[in-house]
Every structure is written in structure tokens, then in C-alpha cells.
Motif scaffolding. Structure first.
Motif, short mmCIF file in Angstrom:
data_model
loop_
_atom_site.label_atom_id
_atom_site.label_comp_id
_atom_site.label_asym_id
_atom_site.label_seq_id
_atom_site.Cartn_x
_atom_site.Cartn_y
_atom_site.Cartn_z
N MET A 127 0.92 -1.32 -0.05
CA MET A 127 -0.09 -0.13 -0.08
C MET A 127 0.85 1.30 -0.21
SD MET A 127 -3.26 -0.52 2.52
CE MET A 127 -2.43 -0.76 3.93
N THR A 128 0.33 2.38 -0.63
CA THR A 128 1.13 3.71 -0.50
C THR A 128 -0.20 4.61 0.03
OG1 THR A 128 0.81 3.76 -2.84
CG2 THR A 128 3.04 2.98 -2.11
N GLY A 157 10.95 -0.14 1.46
CA GLY A 157 12.22 0.54 1.32
C GLY A 157 12.07 1.88 1.22
N GLU A 158 13.20 2.66 1.10
CA GLU A 158 13.19 4.11 1.03
C GLU A 158 11.95 4.82 0.30
OE1 GLU A 158 14.45 6.04 3.36
OE2 GLU A 158 15.35 4.32 4.42
N ARG A 159 11.98 4.29 -0.96
CA ARG A 159 11.05 4.90 -2.10
C ARG A 159 9.44 4.63 -1.29
NH1 ARG A 159 7.53 3.81 -5.96
NH2 ARG A 159 7.09 5.26 -7.42
N HIS A 160 9.43 3.50 -1.06
CA HIS A 160 8.03 3.16 -0.34
C HIS A 160 7.75 4.26 0.89
CE1 HIS A 160 5.13 -0.12 1.69
NE2 HIS A 160 4.61 0.98 1.01
N ARG A 161 8.81 4.45 1.87
CA ARG A 161 8.77 5.07 3.11
C ARG A 161 8.23 6.64 2.54
NH1 ARG A 161 11.81 0.91 5.12
NH2 ARG A 161 13.67 1.63 4.26
N SER A 162 8.95 7.09 1.44
CA SER A 162 8.92 8.38 0.92
C SER A 162 7.58 8.74 0.55
CB SER A 162 9.97 8.48 -0.25
OG SER A 162 9.82 10.04 -0.50
N VAL A 163 6.98 7.94 -0.08
CA VAL A 163 5.56 8.18 -0.81
C VAL A 163 4.58 7.98 0.36
CG1 VAL A 163 3.78 7.21 -2.21
CG2 VAL A 163 6.30 7.31 -2.99
N ALA A 170 0.22 15.01 2.97
CA ALA A 170 -0.25 15.96 2.19
C ALA A 170 -2.01 15.71 2.52
CB ALA A 170 -0.02 15.69 0.94
N ASN A 171 -2.49 14.65 2.98
CA ASN A 171 -4.01 14.46 3.05
C ASN A 171 -4.39 14.40 4.41
OD1 ASN A 171 -4.64 13.77 0.20
ND2 ASN A 171 -2.85 12.66 0.55
N LEU A 177 5.16 9.24 13.12
CA LEU A 177 5.95 8.91 14.08
C LEU A 177 6.95 8.03 13.87
CD1 LEU A 177 3.53 9.50 17.11
CD2 LEU A 177 5.29 11.27 16.22
N GLY A 178 7.23 7.32 12.81
CA GLY A 178 8.03 6.38 12.71
C GLY A 178 7.60 5.22 11.44
N MET A 179 8.78 4.81 10.87
CA MET A 179 8.43 3.78 9.67
C MET A 179 9.20 2.45 9.88
SD MET A 179 7.80 6.39 6.48
CE MET A 179 9.02 7.45 6.61
N LEU A 180 8.84 1.48 10.09
CA LEU A 180 9.68 0.28 10.16
C LEU A 180 9.73 -0.56 9.07
CD1 LEU A 180 7.84 -0.74 13.97
CD2 LEU A 180 10.02 0.19 13.44
N PRO A 181 11.00 -1.06 8.76
CA PRO A 181 11.02 -2.00 7.76
C PRO A 181 10.48 -3.30 8.16
CG PRO A 181 13.08 -1.88 8.93
CD PRO A 181 12.07 -0.95 9.57
#
Length: 464
Positions: A127-128, A157-163, A170-171, A177-181
Motif C-alpha cells: 500500500m502507499t 524500502g526508502e521509496r516506499h517510505r517516502s511515498v 499531504a492528506n 512518528l516512525g516507519m519500520l522496515p
């Protein structure tokens, strides 16, 4: 008088989203920072609560709107939080999932009752931007919910986390507060009733290595300062709650044993404290160790995993014979679920019949799927040393075993299941002399008469 209690609830969209792992990681990470963390688990649960207590190095209490009045919820949170820097509550199931279509007794309801900010853990697998819609929906779904942040789990990965971050920022107005791999392997494996017990965790006794691995993950990937700020911004706590137990603590006049080993260890700390408050000296015992037990005035057998240790329990004939002798002598014995299984004639696992204590002429058999799961309500049909006739007892059940029908028509059942399965056919609470046993688990703060009656029965027998 208001009380500042820094607090937060870690919630999820469903079971299995990673909220337990995140809760454990945060509890241990804050503990490693030198903070005193008061851990709590929402709902009826022993296994997650045990791991939370290990992570925080403090006992974990359960909070649940089904068991507890608002006054009891406030008292539990207040008393367990005294002297602590942070109260961390792990939710259960999905944020809005309760016992009915209105979401009664959900994690969201608990958050409102305790005026507690919520941080939502989301499994972001495949999901993004949809995650932003989920966050926005959760933030506005029920009035009065303070969704103070999200933690994104299982990112690719970094691209997934960035999106993901850009879409949420934006929405929605909810901070990330954090993003876990994704984890290559869960450091705390699971089995049929949840996480593996710390007592069965191989060379990592107590799971300390696994908990420190999780803490390191939190320190690397989560905004610990931001999460702590959420807790510190929780409203002051009103009103000032009363005591946990009614009246003054009684002088300890009787000895009540309780089995606490790898086979049986499901006890709410408040149940043990309630017995002590009522005048019991508690003695820790084992059904796995052949060491003879001391003289007792009563016995409490909690739940656990007797099916995993059935052969060892069956081989401990002296201890099993001692339990039967205590029952025949009329000592008050209270057994829940796993303890009930040990009091029967036999426990069947994988086609093998293991002889147990033989207090009740019944056999339990372990099944591959749950045979009873969820909240219960049981009506006491007759007076006994633990429950008055007419008492409606709220509890819960979670068992993979079932009580076979053979001989059950001759057994004395004392409880009618208004909600839940019990031992079958709408019944539970087997009674022999002063031995009470069934699949139902209770919480002492929801059944305030249980502990005083238990201790009073032990005192009466001791005097007699």
C-alpha cells in the motif's frame, strides 16, 4: 485534584498488524533511556501482558471496559502509574473492534474513557496512498478520539517510505512518528495462543535478547521524542480515583498456594493482590517440579499450557495425588481453564491420554482450533465458597481444549453461560466439595467478592 499521567495507547487496524512488537520495542527502548514505564494491555490477555512486563521490567495490568467499571479503570491506571514517567497501553484487535456492531468495549472506547491519545500502527504491505485514506478515516470515524500519530510498519524500502510519508502529510493532519522496515524474522515466535512464553524461549531465558533487539529497532526507526511528546500532552487525569480494593488490608492468616511455572502461569496480578489484601499469604508452586508442596489452606490453579507439558505433569504423580487429597479434604481450590484440565481424569493430546489429578470424572482433549474464545457472562446457580447464587460473573475464555461428554451428566455444574461456551452445553463451573473448576477466567476487580470468599473459606477450614 487533577493528576498528570503521561500516557498513550498503541492501537492497530486488526490483529497481526505489529502493534505488540511496536509496544514491546517502545517499552524496552524507553526503559533503556532510564525511564520508568508502566505497561498496560487492553482486553483479556495474559501472554502479551507478560511480554510487556518483561519489556518494561514492571508488572503489566489489563484494562478492559467489559470487565471494569469506569471507576476501576481510572483506579488501575492511576495506581499502576504512580511514580512512573510514562504509561503505555497496548490495544487489542482493531482500533474500533468491540463485542458488537457498535464497537462496545473497543480500544477506541477505552481511549475515550481514559482521555488517552492514540498512536495507530499500520501494516503498509503493498500500500502507499491508500494508507492516507485509512488514517483520515480512522481520525474522523468516531467523535472524541484523539488520533495523535501513526507508525508505519513493514515498509519495503526508502521509496516506499517516502511515498507513504508524503501521502499522509499531504492528506491528513496526523503526524508520522516512525516507519519500520520489514523484519526478516520475528524475534519472538508465535504458537496456538499467541506469542511463545518467555519460559520456553530456549537459551534467551526471559526473552531479554529479543527485547533488546526490538528496542534497537525502535531507537533506529521511530521518533521516540515525538512519541513521548504525545504521551506528555495527554490531558490531566480526572477525577481522583479510589483504592483498588475495598477496606483495609487484612492480617495474613492462611496460606494459599498458586501454581506458577511453564505449564500454568495465567494470573492477573490483581487476582493475587486481592487474595493478599483479603488475608492470604501466597505460596508459589509447580506441577512440573517433584518437590513436595508445603501445608496449604487453599489452592489457586490458573490457566496456561498444560497440553505442552502433559507428559511431565502426568509423571508427577505425587503432586497430582496431593491435589486430589486436598480436594477430598475440602480445601478451597479454584481452577481456571488449564487448572481445570489438570483436575480432570485425563488430558488427551495427539491421541495420547495423559492421566491427571482425577478430581472430576471427565477428560479434556486438545483440538487444533479454538473451542471457546471471547468475553463471557456466567450466572451462578448455587451458593459455593467462591460465588453467591444469582451473581452474574463477567469473564473471558480462550481454550483449544474441550471437555468430553463421557460422564458429564453426573457432574455438578454451578454456572449457566449467558455468553460464551464454558465446558459445553451452556454450562461451566464444576463443583466437588469446595473445589471449583471451569474454562472461565475472571478478573478480581470485576468479581470483588471472589477473593474475600476464597480466603474466608480457607480460614473456616483451618479453624475447623
Amino acid at each position: 485534584m487533577s493528576t498528570p499521567i503521561p500516557r498513550l495507547i498503541l492501537a492497530g487496524l486488526s490483529g497481526g498488524t505489529g502493534k505488540t512488537i511496536v509496544s514491546l520495542a517502545l517499552a524496552r527502548a524507553f526503559e533503556r533511556m532510564g525511564m520508568c514505564v508502566a505497561p498496560f494491555k487492553k482486553g483479556p490477555d495474559y501472554i502479551d501482558a507478560k511480554w510487556l512486563s518483561l519489556a518494561a521490567r514492571r508488572p503489566c495490568s489489563n484494562l478492559d471496559p467489559f470487565f471494569h467499571t469506569d471507576e476501576a479503570l481510572h483506579a488501575l491506571l492511576k495506581h499502576r502509574s504512580e511514580g512512573c514517567d510514562l504509561s503505555l497501553i497496548e490495544g487489542n484487535r482493531g482500533l474500533f473492534d468491540g463485542k458488537d456492531e457498535q464497537g462496545s468495549c473497543s480500544t477506541a472506547e477505552l481511549a475515550r474513557k481514559l482521555d488517552c491519545p492514540v498512536i495507530l500502527t499500520i501494516d503498509c504491505t503493498k500500500m502507499t496512498r491508500t494508507v492516507a485514506a485509512i488514517v483520515q478515516g480512522c481520525a474522523t470515524f468516531e467523535p472524541g478520539l484523539n488520533l495523535a500519530g501513526v507508525i508505519l510498519n513493514r515498509t519495503a524500502g526508502e521509496r516506499h517510505r517516502s511515498v507513504l510519508r508524503a501521502s499522509i502529510e499531504a492528506n491528513t493532519d496526523v503526524p508520522v512518528l516512525g516507519m519500520l522496515p520489514k523484519m526478516a524474522a520475528n524475534p519472538i515466535p508465535e504458537r496456538h495462543m499467541g506469542l511463545l512464553s518467555d519460559q520456553e524461549y530456549g537459551s534467551d531465558r526471559g526473552g531479554q535478547k529479543a527485547l533488546n533487539i526490538l528496542a534497537g529497532m525502535a531507537e533506529q526507526w521511530l521518533d521516540l521524542d515525538g512519541i513521548l511528546a504525545v504521551a506528555e500532552n495527554a490531558p490531566e487525569f480526572l477525577p481522583e480515583p479510589g483504592p483498588l480494593f475495598a477496606g483495609a488490608a487484612m492480617e495474613k492468616t492462611v496460606r494459599i498456594g498458586y501454581v506458577d511455572d511453564a505449564a500454568l502461569w495465567f494470573y492477573y496480578p490483581e487476582n493475587l493482590e486481592a487474595l493478599e489484601h483479603a488475608g492470604a499469604e501466597l505460596v508459589r508452586l509447580s506441577v512440573l517440579d517433584p518437590t513436595p508442596w508445603p501445608k496449604l489452606d487453599g489452592l489457586y490453579l490458573g490457566g496456561g499450557f498444560p497440553e505442552v507439558f502433559a507428559e511431565r505433569i502426568a509423571g508427577n504423580r505425587e503432586v497430582l495425588a496431593g491435589i486430589k487429597s486436598m480436594s477430598q479434604a475440602g480445601l478451597p481450590i479454584y481452577a481456571e481453564c488449564g487448572g481445570f484440565m489438570i483436575l480432570c481424569d485425563a488430558l488427551e493430546c495427539d491421541g495420547v491420554r495423559h492421566p491427571m489429578a482425577g478430581v472430576f470424572p471427565a477428560t479434556t482433549t486438545f483440538c487444533p482450533k479454538p473451542q471457546g474464545l471471547g468475553y463471557t457472562e456466567a450466572l451462578s446457580l448455587k451458593d459455593n465458597v467462591f460465588h453467591r447464587e444469582g451473581t452474574l460473573i463477567r469473564g473471558h475464555e480462550f481454550h483449544y481444549s474441550v471437555c468430553l461428554d463421557e460422564g458429564m451428566q453426573h457432574l455438578d455444574f454451578t454456572m449457566k453461560m449467558v455468553r460464551g461456551m464454558g465446558a459445553g452445553k451452556g454450562r461451566d463451573g464444576l463443583l466437588y466439595q469446595n473445589t471449583f473448576a471451569g474454562y472461565n477466567h475472571i478478573h478480581a476487580l470485576a468479581v470483588p467478592g471472589w477473593a474475600p470468599r476464597f480466603v474466608a473459606a480457607a480460614q473456616t477450614l483451618k479453624r475447623g
